[in-house]
Design an enzyme around this catalytic site. Structure first.
Site, mmCIF file in Angstrom:
data_model
loop_
_atom_site.group_PDB
_atom_site.id
_atom_site.type_symbol
_atom_site.label_atom_id
_atom_site.label_comp_id
_atom_site.label_asym_id
_atom_site.label_seq_id
_atom_site.Cartn_x
_atom_site.Cartn_y
_atom_site.Cartn_z
ATOM 1 N N HIS A 189 0.831 -1.218 0.000
ATOM 2 C CA HIS A 189 0.000 0.000 0.000
ATOM 3 C C HIS A 189 0.862 1.264 0.000
ATOM 4 O O HIS A 189 0.513 2.276 0.604
ATOM 5 C CB HIS A 189 -0.937 0.018 1.207
ATOM 6 C CG HIS A 189 -1.893 -1.136 1.260
ATOM 7 N ND1 HIS A 189 -3.081 -1.154 0.573
ATOM 8 C CD2 HIS A 189 -1.828 -2.325 1.900
ATOM 9 C CE1 HIS A 189 -3.704 -2.300 0.801
ATOM 10 N NE2 HIS A 189 -2.961 -3.029 1.595
ATOM 11 N N ASN A 194 -10.089 -3.526 1.624
ATOM 12 C CA ASN A 194 -9.711 -3.402 0.217
ATOM 13 C C ASN A 194 -10.953 -3.136 -0.625
ATOM 14 O O ASN A 194 -12.071 -3.069 -0.104
ATOM 15 C CB ASN A 194 -9.021 -4.690 -0.274
ATOM 16 C CG ASN A 194 -7.597 -4.831 0.227
ATOM 17 O OD1 ASN A 194 -6.875 -3.855 0.378
ATOM 18 N ND2 ASN A 194 -7.193 -6.060 0.503
ATOM 19 N N TYR A 239 0.310 -4.924 11.456
ATOM 20 C CA TYR A 239 0.127 -3.529 11.059
ATOM 21 C C TYR A 239 0.778 -2.567 12.043
ATOM 22 O O TYR A 239 1.540 -1.689 11.654
ATOM 23 C CB TYR A 239 -1.368 -3.232 10.889
ATOM 24 C CG TYR A 239 -1.846 -3.535 9.486
ATOM 25 C CD1 TYR A 239 -2.335 -2.545 8.660
ATOM 26 C CD2 TYR A 239 -1.772 -4.827 8.979
ATOM 27 C CE1 TYR A 239 -2.747 -2.821 7.367
ATOM 28 C CE2 TYR A 239 -2.179 -5.120 7.700
ATOM 29 C CZ TYR A 239 -2.665 -4.105 6.894
ATOM 30 O OH TYR A 239 -3.057 -4.388 5.611
#
Length: 484
Positions: free
Chosen positions: A52, A125, A335
């Site tokens: 990303h 997404n 993350y």
């Protein structure tokens, strides 16, 4: 007109000429302003995201349109008409920072709700499924989408070798090589939470849910040829379109839906409802509209607000929780860990990441770039005798029943990785199928014949017409048996 200063507020007398010994130099080390400029310049590029990396974002508002109190006690959802500030970052997944917006790739749809109970990050997404179901395979998958360590070039052989040896990728790759793999812009695509999450109501009842965001601008996609052309004409077209539309007052919006499954029904469902490579059938769990999302404000500084934006699915609020989805469980760690590496341990203090509507009371202290009061003189441990913040059992989740022996289970055994991909293929009209098979053949045709044959075996199991169409374009017979 204000006076130029250093980072520390010291007035700068000359910003045009270095301090040197004579007009020809050399430069003196005591030129602290020069040293600061060069040192800061060397550090202006933080590490790009591993995935990303290329993206755009905007602020907006989420408004509740349905009473959902029967399913969740989340405060930001507790009243029809209630509004919550949000920040939404769109992105391409596999491309690097300078890649084209039009590349064939999934698109990230990461949404931060600044609620009164803290930030809630929904990191999804533009597709309802993903390529893999086990986080053990995520680094391997991403490596195939990046650059060959030998040539430093993108490699169709790497891509299709992994796909053909990983049948669970078939559903998502069918989406990727369809028109949906090249959306015309961020405003013209749907978004999904993708994972299964949980909602918990005031009675402590748990429900499994999936999020869907349906664009009000209408879905628009490029054909493969149009995407290639746009990448050459304007590699930043989606970023430009999003910023320009908001600047012009044409605020993009989405209708927000959920699918809801009572907790007890998960065990009896026809397949694992926590499998990220599968979708829930809408006839079993229809879409329920719950809200409206609008983007209406551009960031004032791209680096500060988009590049430094950090999302983590671990950030949930009371009334919303997780599920046994293995990929989700892996992301809960990965993350935040990526953000600590990329931005530093205090990334949560950055304005775009810190809560906007809730106070913060924690015992986290110190670390690089701690730019607030660092807790002053208050205790940095708990329990303490000096009135520090304490945990509150009212916010504990109800127990989740789990069972089974701890072991490494083969996630491919007993899983049907072909039916839903075949269903999707059969849902497409004839022209869409032709474009899908053209796109696949254009990429798969660059891989060795042995890999082509292996992949054709998966297409055959999904739908014989799927395999035959791709094979015709490759001039390879679809005789391979898919690897399991």
């Amino acid at each position: 007109m204000s006076t130029l200063t250093t980072t520390f507020g010291i007035p700068v007398g000359d910003n045009q000429n270095s301090l040197t010994a004579g007009p020809r130099g050399p430069v003196l080390m005591q030129d602290f302003h020069l040293i600061e400029k060069l040192a800061h310049f060397n550090r202006e590029r933080i590490p790009e995201r591993v995935v990303h990396a290329k993206g755009a974002g905007a602020y907006g508002v989420f408004r509740v349109t349905r009473d959902v109190s029967a399913w969740t006690k989340a405060a930001f959802l507790n009243r029809i008409g209630k509004e919550t500030e949000v920040f939404l970052r769109f992105s391409t997944v596999g491309g690097e920072k300078g890649s084209a917006d039009a590349e064939r790739d999934p698109r990230g749809f990461a949404l931060k709700f600044y609620t009164e109970e803290g930030n809630y990050d929904l990191v999804g997404n533009n597709t309802p499924v993903f390529f893999v179901r086990d986080p053990m395979k995520f680094p391997d998958f991403i490596h195939t989408q990046k650059r060959d360590p030998l040539t430093n070039l993108k490699s169709p052989t790497m891509v299709w070798d992994f796909f053909s040896l990983s049948p669970e990728t078939l559903h998502q790759l069918t989406i990727l090589f369809s028109d949906r793999g090249t959306p015309r812009g961020y405003r013209h695509m749907d978004g999904f939470g993708s994972h299964t999450f949980s909602w918990i109501n005031e009675q402590g009842e748990r429900f499994w849910i999936k999020y869907h965001f349906k664009t009000n601008q209408g879905i628009q996609n490029f054909t493969g040829d149009q995407a290639v052309q746009m990448a050459g004409v304007d590699p930043d077209h989606a970023t430009r379109d999003l910023f320009g539309s908001i600047m012009d007052g044409e605020f993009p919006s989405w209708r927000v839906y959920v699918q809801i499954m009572p907790e007890a029904e998960a065990d009896a469902y026809g397949f694992d409802p926590f499998d990220l490579t599968k979708v829930w059938r809408h006839k079993d769990y229809p879409l329920i509209e719950i809200g409206h999302l609008e983007l209406n404000r551009n960031p004032e500084n791209f680096f500060a607000e988009v590049e430094q934006a950090a999302f983590s699915p671990a950030n949930v609020v009371p009334g919303i929780g997780f599920s046994p989805d293995k990929m989700l469980q892996g992301r809960l760690f990965a993350y935040a860990d990526a953000h600590r590496y990329r931005l530093g341990g205090n990334y949560g203090l950055l304005p775009v990441n810190r809560p906007h509507a809730a106070p913060v009371h924690s015992y986290q202290r110190d670390g690089a770039m701690r730019f607030d009061g660092n807790g002053g003189g208050t205790p940095n441990y708990q329990p303490n005798s000096f009135g520090g913040p304490v945990d509150d059992g009212r916010f504990a989740e109800p127990a989740l029943a789990i069972h089974g022996d701890a072991a490494r289970y083969n996630h491919r055994i007993g899983n049907d990785d072909h039916t839903q991909a075949g269903d999707l293929f059969r849902l497409m009209d004839d022209d869409a199928r032709e474009r899908l098979m053209d796109n696949i053949a254009g990429s798969l045709g660059q891989a060795p014949v042995a890999i082509q044959r292996r992949q054709l075996g998966h297409f055959e199991k999904a739908d014989p017409a799927y395999a035959a169409g791709v094979a015709k374009r490759l001039t390879v017979e679809p005789v391979a048996v898919a690897a399991e």
